[in-house]
Design a protein around this motif. Structure first.
Motif, PDB file in Angstrom:
ATOM      1  N   GLY A 147       8.960  14.645  19.833  1.00  0.00           N
ATOM      2  CA  GLY A 147      10.235  13.941  19.730  1.00  0.00           C
ATOM      3  C   GLY A 147      10.033  12.466  20.011  1.00  0.00           C
ATOM      4  O   GLY A 147       9.009  11.895  19.623  1.00  0.00           O
ATOM      5  N   PRO A 148      10.960  11.845  20.711  1.00  0.00           N
ATOM      6  CA  PRO A 148      12.196  12.404  21.263  1.00  0.00           C
ATOM      7  C   PRO A 148      13.202  12.799  20.175  1.00  0.00           C
ATOM      8  O   PRO A 148      13.248  12.177  19.118  1.00  0.00           O
ATOM      9  N   ALA A 149      13.999  13.816  20.491  1.00  0.00           N
ATOM     10  CA  ALA A 149      15.100  14.237  19.629  1.00  0.00           C
ATOM     11  C   ALA A 149      16.397  13.688  20.200  1.00  0.00           C
ATOM     12  O   ALA A 149      16.680  13.860  21.384  1.00  0.00           O
ATOM     13  N   TYR A 150      17.170  13.012  19.352  1.00  0.00           N
ATOM     14  CA  TYR A 150      18.410  12.370  19.806  1.00  0.00           C
ATOM     15  C   TYR A 150      19.661  13.173  19.451  1.00  0.00           C
ATOM     16  O   TYR A 150      20.715  12.944  20.021  1.00  0.00           O
ATOM     17  N   GLU A 151      19.529  14.097  18.502  1.00  0.00           N
ATOM     18  CA  GLU A 151      20.663  14.911  18.058  1.00  0.00           C
ATOM     19  C   GLU A 151      20.312  16.386  18.198  1.00  0.00           C
ATOM     20  O   GLU A 151      19.134  16.769  18.224  1.00  0.00           O
ATOM     21  N   LEU A 152      21.355  17.232  18.265  1.00  0.00           N
ATOM     22  CA  LEU A 152      21.139  18.661  18.434  1.00  0.00           C
ATOM     23  C   LEU A 152      20.327  19.235  17.274  1.00  0.00           C
ATOM     24  O   LEU A 152      19.368  19.986  17.484  1.00  0.00           O
ATOM     25  N   GLU A 153      20.710  18.888  16.035  1.00  0.00           N
ATOM     26  CA  GLU A 153      19.995  19.431  14.874  1.00  0.00           C
ATOM     27  C   GLU A 153      18.536  18.981  14.869  1.00  0.00           C
ATOM     28  O   GLU A 153      17.632  19.746  14.493  1.00  0.00           O
ATOM     29  N   GLU A 154      18.311  17.734  15.287  1.00  0.00           N
ATOM     30  CA  GLU A 154      16.947  17.228  15.349  1.00  0.00           C
ATOM     31  C   GLU A 154      16.123  18.015  16.358  1.00  0.00           C
ATOM     32  O   GLU A 154      14.957  18.359  16.099  1.00  0.00           O
ATOM     33  N   ALA A 155      16.731  18.326  17.486  1.00  0.00           N
ATOM     34  CA  ALA A 155      16.024  19.096  18.503  1.00  0.00           C
ATOM     35  C   ALA A 155      15.731  20.512  18.017  1.00  0.00           C
ATOM     36  O   ALA A 155      14.619  21.036  18.213  1.00  0.00           O
ATOM     37  N   MET A 156      16.721  21.141  17.383  1.00  0.00           N
ATOM     38  CA  MET A 156      16.510  22.499  16.876  1.00  0.00           C
ATOM     39  C   MET A 156      15.397  22.520  15.834  1.00  0.00           C
ATOM     40  O   MET A 156      14.640  23.490  15.739  1.00  0.00           O
ATOM     41  N   GLY A 157      15.296  21.443  15.060  1.00  0.00           N
ATOM     42  CA  GLY A 157      14.266  21.380  14.037  1.00  0.00           C
ATOM     43  C   GLY A 157      12.858  21.236  14.589  1.00  0.00           C
ATOM     44  O   GLY A 157      11.880  21.469  13.868  1.00  0.00           O
ATOM     45  N   LEU A 158      12.736  20.840  15.854  1.00  0.00           N
ATOM     46  CA  LEU A 158      11.413  20.677  16.458  1.00  0.00           C
ATOM     47  C   LEU A 158      10.932  21.933  17.185  1.00  0.00           C
ATOM     48  O   LEU A 158       9.795  21.972  17.649  1.00  0.00           O
ATOM     49  N   LEU A 159      11.793  22.935  17.270  1.00  0.00           N
ATOM     50  CA  LEU A 159      11.455  24.114  18.067  1.00  0.00           C
ATOM     51  C   LEU A 159      10.393  24.998  17.432  1.00  0.00           C
ATOM     52  O   LEU A 159       9.878  25.914  18.086  1.00  0.00           O
ATOM     53  N   ASP A 160      10.049  24.758  16.155  1.00  0.00           N
ATOM     54  CA  ASP A 160       9.009  25.569  15.538  1.00  0.00           C
ATOM     55  C   ASP A 160       7.605  25.062  15.883  1.00  0.00           C
ATOM     56  O   ASP A 160       6.610  25.679  15.539  1.00  0.00           O
ATOM     57  N   ARG A 161       7.534  23.942  16.611  1.00  0.00           N
ATOM     58  CA  ARG A 161       6.243  23.410  17.019  1.00  0.00           C
ATOM     59  C   ARG A 161       5.790  24.056  18.335  1.00  0.00           C
ATOM     60  O   ARG A 161       6.606  24.546  19.106  1.00  0.00           O
ATOM     61  N   PRO A 162       4.481  24.022  18.605  1.00  0.00           N
ATOM     62  CA  PRO A 162       4.007  24.510  19.909  1.00  0.00           C
ATOM     63  C   PRO A 162       4.551  23.614  21.027  1.00  0.00           C
ATOM     64  O   PRO A 162       4.374  22.391  20.993  1.00  0.00           O
ATOM     65  N   ILE A 163       5.201  24.204  22.008  1.00  0.00           N
ATOM     66  CA  ILE A 163       5.815  23.453  23.112  1.00  0.00           C
ATOM     67  C   ILE A 163       5.432  24.127  24.427  1.00  0.00           C
ATOM     68  O   ILE A 163       5.561  25.341  24.572  1.00  0.00           O
ATOM     69  N   ASP A 164       4.983  23.318  25.364  1.00  0.00           N
ATOM     70  CA  ASP A 164       4.629  23.848  26.682  1.00  0.00           C
ATOM     71  C   ASP A 164       5.760  23.688  27.691  1.00  0.00           C
ATOM     72  O   ASP A 164       5.901  24.498  28.614  1.00  0.00           O
ATOM     73  N   ALA A 165       6.558  22.646  27.547  1.00  0.00           N
ATOM     74  CA  ALA A 165       7.674  22.395  28.464  1.00  0.00           C
ATOM     75  C   ALA A 165       8.634  21.438  27.770  1.00  0.00           C
ATOM     76  O   ALA A 165       8.301  20.819  26.748  1.00  0.00           O
ATOM     77  N   ALA A 166       9.848  21.313  28.330  1.00  0.00           N
ATOM     78  CA  ALA A 166      10.853  20.451  27.711  1.00  0.00           C
ATOM     79  C   ALA A 166      11.693  19.772  28.776  1.00  0.00           C
ATOM     80  O   ALA A 166      11.923  20.321  29.861  1.00  0.00           O
ATOM     81  N   VAL A 167      12.157  18.578  28.428  1.00  0.00           N
ATOM     82  CA  VAL A 167      13.088  17.810  29.256  1.00  0.00           C
ATOM     83  C   VAL A 167      14.356  17.634  28.430  1.00  0.00           C
ATOM     84  O   VAL A 167      14.311  17.044  27.351  1.00  0.00           O
ATOM     85  N   LEU A 168      15.481  18.165  28.926  1.00  0.00           N
ATOM     86  CA  LEU A 168      16.706  18.212  28.141  1.00  0.00           C
ATOM     87  C   LEU A 168      17.826  17.433  28.808  1.00  0.00           C
ATOM     88  O   LEU A 168      18.070  17.579  30.013  1.00  0.00           O
ATOM     89  N   ASP A 169      18.515  16.618  28.012  1.00  0.00           N
ATOM     90  CA  ASP A 169      19.809  16.104  28.441  1.00  0.00           C
ATOM     91  C   ASP A 169      20.830  17.193  28.123  1.00  0.00           C
ATOM     92  O   ASP A 169      20.718  17.878  27.102  1.00  0.00           O
ATOM     93  N   ALA A 170      21.829  17.354  28.985  1.00  0.00           N
ATOM     94  CA  ALA A 170      22.772  18.463  28.810  1.00  0.00           C
ATOM     95  C   ALA A 170      23.757  18.211  27.687  1.00  0.00           C
ATOM     96  O   ALA A 170      24.286  19.146  27.091  1.00  0.00           O
ATOM     97  N   ASN A 171      24.020  16.940  27.382  1.00  0.00           N
ATOM     98  CA  ASN A 171      25.054  16.601  26.409  1.00  0.00           C
ATOM     99  C   ASN A 171      24.488  15.620  25.405  1.00  0.00           C
ATOM    100  O   ASN A 171      23.993  14.556  25.770  1.00  0.00           O
ATOM    101  N   LEU A 172      24.552  15.982  24.139  1.00  0.00           N
ATOM    102  CA  LEU A 172      24.017  15.145  23.072  1.00  0.00           C
ATOM    103  C   LEU A 172      25.164  14.641  22.209  1.00  0.00           C
ATOM    104  O   LEU A 172      25.659  15.352  21.338  1.00  0.00           O
ATOM    105  N   ASN A 173      25.602  13.428  22.506  1.00  0.00           N
ATOM    106  CA  ASN A 173      26.709  12.835  21.748  1.00  0.00           C
ATOM    107  C   ASN A 173      27.907  13.769  21.674  1.00  0.00           C
ATOM    108  O   ASN A 173      28.498  13.975  20.610  1.00  0.00           O
ATOM    109  N   GLY A 174      28.256  14.350  22.821  1.00  0.00           N
ATOM    110  CA  GLY A 174      29.420  15.214  22.895  1.00  0.00           C
ATOM    111  C   GLY A 174      29.165  16.670  22.579  1.00  0.00           C
ATOM    112  O   GLY A 174      30.090  17.479  22.627  1.00  0.00           O
TER     113      GLY A 174
END
Length: 472
Positions: free
Chosen positions: A387-414
């Motif tokens: 990433g970084p992913a700034y939008e929800l759809e952008e973040a969902m689109g990155l989930l098919d990659r190998p990921i060991d850990a994640a840092v999430l903001d709870a609210n993405l533009n509402g």
């Protein structure tokens, strides 16, 4: 009449039902006959008598209008009669039956003869008092928010200047300033949860001491709520004392303890901070901003005074607060901060970790500057940032990659980041929330994940990610 027509409302009844459902009352002004017809629904709204009355050239519609609003109503109506086909006005109406003032919106349609003369005005009225009161409340809240934001920004600016004057190293400045900013943020989070009616002393203590040296800190006293101003002052005081105890005092040793006790007194309350079991204490050779803040700022903000004693056995502090610092118990009282939330905001010095080498870390954050800071900090710690992913759809689109850990903001533009958190949970990928949102007593959405509250030090995030990746 056919069976299907039985019970079917007439057009007139259908109109009456619609008006009733919309909370509208209707009237008709016959200009040629100079008669005014007031419906029962309009009578209920305005207090005018129902039925047909003399219109008096339209003055019968004005008899109870607030004098300050009458000129605008007349202007709107006369303009419509002269050349238009409708008018609308909002005005205060003094009910003649009970004297109550209601805010009314009226809309009228002008019916004209073939030669263009106005012959009839048909219209509706609506009681919008509740809407107007809500709008006034919203305006008042926005003004109050503007005031508070400016005060917070001014306080942050003052903290930055005062901290900078007392430090010669950029790293020390960043550490001290970030800690003080976090203390302010914790107090504001508690105040927001209580709708800015007050914050409890035990909650303020838990927010700062809850995860520092487990088993070495305790706090106890009666339920006591402070005003927003006093709460911010006490939060900063707790932070300064805790940071000093971790660096130089009782909490710098495993044998040390910090005990906080408070009690009500006739003029307000008293709070005692006592350190024991730590290194031998001597008065500092120079006065830092922390001491100045405790003795001057905290004392004044609490309408009382602060006394610091550097006893050989440990630091002792007594804070005395006046009655003006105490607030009534709020209707909404948040839960005390949990260790799960506070465990990542310890004022213990944090060095940049070096054990994230090769770790694939997803960053989901809608604030660009914060996302860039996270990317830089985690990259410097050796992580491979996704990433970084700034939008929800952008973040969902990155989930098919190998990921060991994640840092999430709870609210993405509402929008809630919950779908990302759910997907990571299903894949058993650990994550944490780095956010300004969420419940005081736990993680946003009820997820079993650590929380770092904004504003944060990016090194704390890196340390927290490393802990996520460390086998239990």
């Amino acid at each position: 009449m056919t069976r299907q027509e039985v019970g079917r409302p007439t057009d007139r009844r259908r109109l009456e039902l619609a008006l009733e459902a919309a909370g509208l009352g209707e009237f008709e002004w016959d200009i040629e006959r100079d008669r005014l017809a007031v419906s029962e629904r309009m009578a209920a709204i305005t207090g005018l008598a129902a039925g047909e009355h003399a219109a008096e050239g339209g003055r019968a519609l004005e008899c109870a209008v607030h004098p300050d609003d009458l000129p605008a109503l007349r202007q709107s109506r006369e303009r419509a009669l002269a050349a238009g086909d409708r008018f609308e006005a909002v005005f205060r109406h003094v009910r003649p039956d009970d004297g109550a003032i209601v805010c009314v919106r009226t809309t009228g349609i002008v019916v004209r003869a073939p030669d263009g003369r106005p012959v009839r005005v048909t219209g509706v009225v609506q009681d919008i008092t509740g809407h107007e009161l809500e709008e006034e409340r919203r305006t008042s809240l926005m003004a109050e928010l503007d005031h508070r934001v400016k005060n917070v920004l001014a306080a942050v600016q003052a903290l930055a200047y005062q901290t900078a004057r007392q430090t010669t190293s950029l790293d020390v400045f960043l550490q001290n300033f970030a800690g003080r900013l976090k203390a302010m943020a914790s107090a504001n989070e508690l105040l927001t949860a209580a709708r800015w009616r007050g914050a409890a002393v035990d909650h303020l203590a838990a927010a700062e001491l809850g995860a520092i040296a487990p088993g070495q800190t305790s706090w106890r006293g009666p339920e006591l709520f402070l005003t927003p101003r006093a709460a911010n002052a006490l939060a900063l005081a707790f932070h300064e004392l805790a940071a000093n105890a971790v660096k130089f005092g009782a909490l710098s040793m495993d044998s040390g303890r910090v005990d906080v006790r408070w009690r009500r007194v006739s003029e307000g309350f008293e709070l005692d901070w006592a350190e024991t079991g730590g290194p031998r204490v001597a008065p500092p050779a120079t006065r830092g901003f922390g001491s100045t803040l405790l003795e001057q700022v905290t004392g004044r903000e609490l309408n009382g005074q602060a006394e610091i004693q550097y006893r050989p056995s440990g630091v002792r502090v007594r804070l005395r607060a006046g009655a003006g610092a105490i607030a009534p118990r709020p209707e909404t009282v948040p839960e005390a901060p949990s260790a799960r939330v506070t465990e990542l905001v310890s004022p213990r010095p944090v060095n940049r970790p070096s054990n994230l080498k090769g770790a694939r870390v997803l960053i989901v954050e809608d604030a660009v500057l914060l996302a860039l800071e996270l990317e830089t900090g985690l990259s410097e710690a050796g992580a491979q940032v996704i990433g970084p992913a700034y939008e929800l759809e952008e973040a969902m689109g990155l989930l098919d990659r190998p990921i060991d850990a994640a840092v999430l903001d709870a609210n993405l533009n509402g929008r809630s980041v919950a779908p990302v958190a759910e997907a990571l949970t299903a894949r058993r990928v650990p994550f944490l929330f780095a956010t300004g949102y969420g419940e005081t007593g736990g993680a946003p959405g009820g997820f079993d994940a650590p929380v770092i509250r904004k504003p944060y030090d990016v090194t704390q995030v890196a340390v927290a990610v490393a802990e996520l990746l460390t086998p239990a």
